[in-house]
Write a protein that holds these residues in place. Structure first.
Motif, PDB file in Angstrom:
ATOM      1  N   PRO A 135      10.905  39.455  -4.509  1.00  0.00           N
ATOM      2  CA  PRO A 135      10.042  38.987  -3.422  1.00  0.00           C
ATOM      3  C   PRO A 135       8.679  39.664  -3.448  1.00  0.00           C
ATOM      4  O   PRO A 135       8.583  40.886  -3.540  1.00  0.00           O
ATOM      5  CB  PRO A 135      10.826  39.375  -2.159  1.00  0.00           C
ATOM      6  N   ILE A 136       7.630  38.860  -3.380  1.00  0.00           N
ATOM      7  CA  ILE A 136       6.265  39.365  -3.413  1.00  0.00           C
ATOM      8  C   ILE A 136       5.591  39.214  -2.050  1.00  0.00           C
ATOM      9  O   ILE A 136       4.930  40.127  -1.570  1.00  0.00           O
ATOM     10  CB  ILE A 136       5.420  38.626  -4.470  1.00  0.00           C
ATOM     11  N   CYS A 137       5.750  38.057  -1.419  1.00  0.00           N
ATOM     12  CA  CYS A 137       5.071  37.851  -0.148  1.00  0.00           C
ATOM     13  C   CYS A 137       5.815  36.881   0.753  1.00  0.00           C
ATOM     14  O   CYS A 137       6.609  36.051   0.287  1.00  0.00           O
ATOM     15  CB  CYS A 137       3.630  37.384  -0.358  1.00  0.00           C
ATOM     16  N   TYR A 138       5.543  37.008   2.032  1.00  0.00           N
ATOM     17  CA  TYR A 138       6.009  36.059   3.039  1.00  0.00           C
ATOM     18  C   TYR A 138       4.767  35.369   3.559  1.00  0.00           C
ATOM     19  O   TYR A 138       3.774  36.024   3.886  1.00  0.00           O
ATOM     20  CB  TYR A 138       6.721  36.776   4.177  1.00  0.00           C
ATOM     21  N   GLU A 139       4.798  34.040   3.623  1.00  0.00           N
ATOM     22  CA  GLU A 139       3.614  33.327   4.068  1.00  0.00           C
ATOM     23  C   GLU A 139       3.955  32.180   5.012  1.00  0.00           C
ATOM     24  O   GLU A 139       5.043  31.597   4.947  1.00  0.00           O
ATOM     25  CB  GLU A 139       2.806  32.796   2.887  1.00  0.00           C
ATOM     26  N   VAL A 140       3.007  31.905   5.889  1.00  0.00           N
ATOM     27  CA  VAL A 140       3.088  30.751   6.783  1.00  0.00           C
ATOM     28  C   VAL A 140       1.867  29.891   6.478  1.00  0.00           C
ATOM     29  O   VAL A 140       0.734  30.352   6.629  1.00  0.00           O
ATOM     30  CB  VAL A 140       3.073  31.172   8.262  1.00  0.00           C
ATOM     31  N   ALA A 141       2.116  28.668   6.036  1.00  0.00           N
ATOM     32  CA  ALA A 141       1.023  27.754   5.692  1.00  0.00           C
ATOM     33  C   ALA A 141       0.998  26.591   6.674  1.00  0.00           C
ATOM     34  O   ALA A 141       2.040  25.994   6.957  1.00  0.00           O
ATOM     35  CB  ALA A 141       1.191  27.230   4.265  1.00  0.00           C
ATOM     36  N   ALA A 142      -0.165  26.294   7.198  1.00  0.00           N
ATOM     37  CA  ALA A 142      -0.355  25.142   8.086  1.00  0.00           C
ATOM     38  C   ALA A 142      -1.288  24.157   7.395  1.00  0.00           C
ATOM     39  O   ALA A 142      -2.359  24.549   6.915  1.00  0.00           O
ATOM     40  CB  ALA A 142      -0.930  25.582   9.420  1.00  0.00           C
ATOM     41  N   ILE A 143      -0.880  22.881   7.355  1.00  0.00           N
ATOM     42  CA  ILE A 143      -1.625  21.839   6.657  1.00  0.00           C
ATOM     43  C   ILE A 143      -1.744  20.636   7.592  1.00  0.00           C
ATOM     44  O   ILE A 143      -0.758  20.273   8.240  1.00  0.00           O
ATOM     45  CB  ILE A 143      -0.878  21.405   5.373  1.00  0.00           C
ATOM     46  N   PRO A 144      -2.915  20.015   7.701  1.00  0.00           N
ATOM     47  CA  PRO A 144      -3.025  18.816   8.538  1.00  0.00           C
ATOM     48  C   PRO A 144      -2.006  17.767   8.091  1.00  0.00           C
ATOM     49  O   PRO A 144      -2.011  17.347   6.923  1.00  0.00           O
ATOM     50  CB  PRO A 144      -4.465  18.337   8.292  1.00  0.00           C
ATOM     51  N   TYR A 145      -1.153  17.335   8.999  1.00  0.00           N
ATOM     52  CA  TYR A 145      -0.076  16.429   8.621  1.00  0.00           C
ATOM     53  C   TYR A 145      -0.596  15.100   8.076  1.00  0.00           C
ATOM     54  O   TYR A 145      -0.042  14.549   7.117  1.00  0.00           O
ATOM     55  CB  TYR A 145       0.838  16.183   9.817  1.00  0.00           C
ATOM     56  N   ASN A 146      -1.670  14.593   8.659  1.00  0.00           N
ATOM     57  CA  ASN A 146      -2.217  13.310   8.201  1.00  0.00           C
ATOM     58  C   ASN A 146      -2.620  13.350   6.732  1.00  0.00           C
ATOM     59  O   ASN A 146      -2.632  12.321   6.058  1.00  0.00           O
ATOM     60  CB  ASN A 146      -3.424  12.911   9.058  1.00  0.00           C
ATOM     61  N   LEU A 147      -2.938  14.540   6.237  1.00  0.00           N
ATOM     62  CA  LEU A 147      -3.388  14.680   4.855  1.00  0.00           C
ATOM     63  C   LEU A 147      -2.230  14.607   3.863  1.00  0.00           C
ATOM     64  O   LEU A 147      -2.415  14.197   2.707  1.00  0.00           O
ATOM     65  CB  LEU A 147      -4.137  16.005   4.691  1.00  0.00           C
ATOM     66  N   VAL A 148      -1.040  15.008   4.301  1.00  0.00           N
ATOM     67  CA  VAL A 148       0.080  15.130   3.354  1.00  0.00           C
ATOM     68  C   VAL A 148       1.311  14.307   3.739  1.00  0.00           C
ATOM     69  O   VAL A 148       2.363  14.447   3.115  1.00  0.00           O
ATOM     70  CB  VAL A 148       0.487  16.616   3.203  1.00  0.00           C
ATOM     71  N   LYS A 149       1.183  13.447   4.733  1.00  0.00           N
ATOM     72  CA  LYS A 149       2.364  12.733   5.229  1.00  0.00           C
ATOM     73  C   LYS A 149       2.982  11.786   4.203  1.00  0.00           C
ATOM     74  O   LYS A 149       4.147  11.403   4.331  1.00  0.00           O
ATOM     75  CB  LYS A 149       2.020  11.971   6.507  1.00  0.00           C
ATOM     76  N   GLU A 150       2.232  11.419   3.179  1.00  0.00           N
ATOM     77  CA  GLU A 150       2.761  10.514   2.153  1.00  0.00           C
ATOM     78  C   GLU A 150       3.485  11.262   1.038  1.00  0.00           C
ATOM     79  O   GLU A 150       4.092  10.635   0.152  1.00  0.00           O
ATOM     80  CB  GLU A 150       1.629   9.675   1.544  1.00  0.00           C
ATOM     81  N   PHE A 151       3.428  12.593   1.051  1.00  0.00           N
ATOM     82  CA  PHE A 151       4.031  13.379  -0.020  1.00  0.00           C
ATOM     83  C   PHE A 151       5.399  13.913   0.399  1.00  0.00           C
ATOM     84  O   PHE A 151       5.677  14.112   1.577  1.00  0.00           O
ATOM     85  CB  PHE A 151       3.126  14.547  -0.420  1.00  0.00           C
ATOM     86  N   SER A 152       6.246  14.169  -0.588  1.00  0.00           N
ATOM     87  CA  SER A 152       7.592  14.671  -0.319  1.00  0.00           C
ATOM     88  C   SER A 152       7.562  16.182  -0.064  1.00  0.00           C
ATOM     89  O   SER A 152       6.600  16.879  -0.423  1.00  0.00           O
ATOM     90  CB  SER A 152       8.514  14.383  -1.498  1.00  0.00           C
ATOM     91  N   LYS A 153       8.637  16.658   0.539  1.00  0.00           N
ATOM     92  CA  LYS A 153       8.771  18.097   0.782  1.00  0.00           C
ATOM     93  C   LYS A 153       8.718  18.866  -0.531  1.00  0.00           C
ATOM     94  O   LYS A 153       8.074  19.910  -0.620  1.00  0.00           O
ATOM     95  CB  LYS A 153      10.084  18.385   1.515  1.00  0.00           C
ATOM     96  N   GLU A 154       9.376  18.359  -1.548  1.00  0.00           N
ATOM     97  CA  GLU A 154       9.390  19.039  -2.845  1.00  0.00           C
ATOM     98  C   GLU A 154       7.990  19.124  -3.445  1.00  0.00           C
ATOM     99  O   GLU A 154       7.597  20.167  -3.971  1.00  0.00           O
ATOM    100  CB  GLU A 154      10.325  18.315  -3.816  1.00  0.00           C
ATOM    101  N   GLU A 155       7.231  18.043  -3.349  1.00  0.00           N
ATOM    102  CA  GLU A 155       5.878  18.041  -3.899  1.00  0.00           C
ATOM    103  C   GLU A 155       4.996  19.061  -3.193  1.00  0.00           C
ATOM    104  O   GLU A 155       4.198  19.765  -3.821  1.00  0.00           O
ATOM    105  CB  GLU A 155       5.264  16.642  -3.773  1.00  0.00           C
ATOM    106  N   ILE A 156       5.135  19.145  -1.882  1.00  0.00           N
ATOM    107  CA  ILE A 156       4.288  20.047  -1.098  1.00  0.00           C
ATOM    108  C   ILE A 156       4.707  21.500  -1.264  1.00  0.00           C
ATOM    109  O   ILE A 156       3.872  22.378  -1.457  1.00  0.00           O
ATOM    110  CB  ILE A 156       4.319  19.652   0.386  1.00  0.00           C
ATOM    111  N   SER A 157       6.016  21.751  -1.190  1.00  0.00           N
ATOM    112  CA  SER A 157       6.489  23.140  -1.235  1.00  0.00           C
ATOM    113  C   SER A 157       6.459  23.732  -2.638  1.00  0.00           C
ATOM    114  O   SER A 157       6.364  24.938  -2.812  1.00  0.00           O
ATOM    115  CB  SER A 157       7.913  23.236  -0.677  1.00  0.00           C
ATOM    116  N   THR A 158       6.522  22.867  -3.658  1.00  0.00           N
ATOM    117  CA  THR A 158       6.530  23.359  -5.037  1.00  0.00           C
ATOM    118  C   THR A 158       5.118  23.589  -5.571  1.00  0.00           C
ATOM    119  O   THR A 158       4.823  24.619  -6.182  1.00  0.00           O
ATOM    120  CB  THR A 158       7.260  22.366  -5.967  1.00  0.00           C
TER     121      THR A 158
END
Length: 233
Positions: A135-158
């Motif tokens: 483990p290197i870091c713990y992070e919280v990322a916030a992204i405008p939902y309208n920008l990424v709503k067409e992408f899958s969880k795997e695409e965004i988290s990977t």
């Protein structure tokens, strides 16, 4: 969609600071007192305080209490590399463990940093990032939902950056990072496999598209002895 209680408390304390109820450098009331005022458990109150600390709004001083943070020197950095790219460039294998992934209302800080309009939601993702399974870091990322709503969880988290560019057709712009320091809490220690009180490097980052639109706000805590930031001029 109901806003979590700790976010409501976070927003109220932030408003109190902005309205000069608590001055820069001033100690805020003890957790027990605030928990009573907000009529919540100390665990919920502590989550709100921790979020404010991660954002650099509050700072905890060991044996003294929690204070409104002084403004820190901000180093603007250009050039964007994801954690995955940085790790691979060092010859290590990156991996992530997603702790939380949901669409929700933004906190005040997220709304401000991402320049969101009233009613707009964010995708908030909490992850532990590792290199060679350490483990290197713990992070919280916030992204405008309208920008990424067409992408899958795997695409965004990977690989968010590659997805934004290759599938979304966006070009990345610059990034502004604020670097600070902290010590590991009990929760940090469990997440990052370190001892409580161990040194952490904190980072708050706003990443923008080429037209200047913010698309990601990240708050992260790195294990100091496992990660090094290099500033190039």
């Amino acid at each position: 969609m109901q806003e979590p209680m700790y976010i409501k408390i976070h927003n109220q304390i932030k408003k109190d600071i902005e309205n000069k109820k608590y001055a820069v450098g001033e100690r805020i009331p003890a957790e027990r007192q605030l928990a009573t005022e907000f009529k919540v458990s100390r665990m919920t109150l502590r989550q709100a305080i921790k979020t404010l600390e991660d954002e650099g709004i509050l700072e905890r001083r060991l044996g003294s209490g929690t204070y409104v943070a002084s403004q820190k020197v901000q180093e603007k950095m250009s050039g964007i590399m994801s954690f995955t790219e940085i790790t691979r460039s060092n010859g290590q294998i990156p991996s992530s463990k997603v702790i939380s992934y949901r669409v929700t209302k933004p906190s005040l800080s997220e709304k401000e940093k991402l320049r969101l309009k009233d009613g707009e939601n964010v995708l908030r993702m909490e992850r532990v990032r590792s290199a060679d399974n350490v483990p290197i870091c713990y992070e919280v990322a916030a992204i405008p939902y309208n920008l990424v709503k067409e992408f899958s969880k795997e695409e965004i988290s990977t690989s968010l950056y590659q997805t934004i560019q290759h599938k979304g057709g966006y070009s990345l712009g610059n990034v502004i990072e604020n670097i600070g320091a902290a010590v590991a809490s009990e929760v940090d220690a469990r997440r990052l496999s370190v001892r409580k009180g161990e040194a952490l490097v904190t980072r708050r980052q706003v990443t923008k598209l080429s037209d200047g639109t913010p698309f990601e706000y990240v708050r992260a805590s790195y294990v100091a002895e496992r990660f090094e930031f290099t500033f190039a001029k």
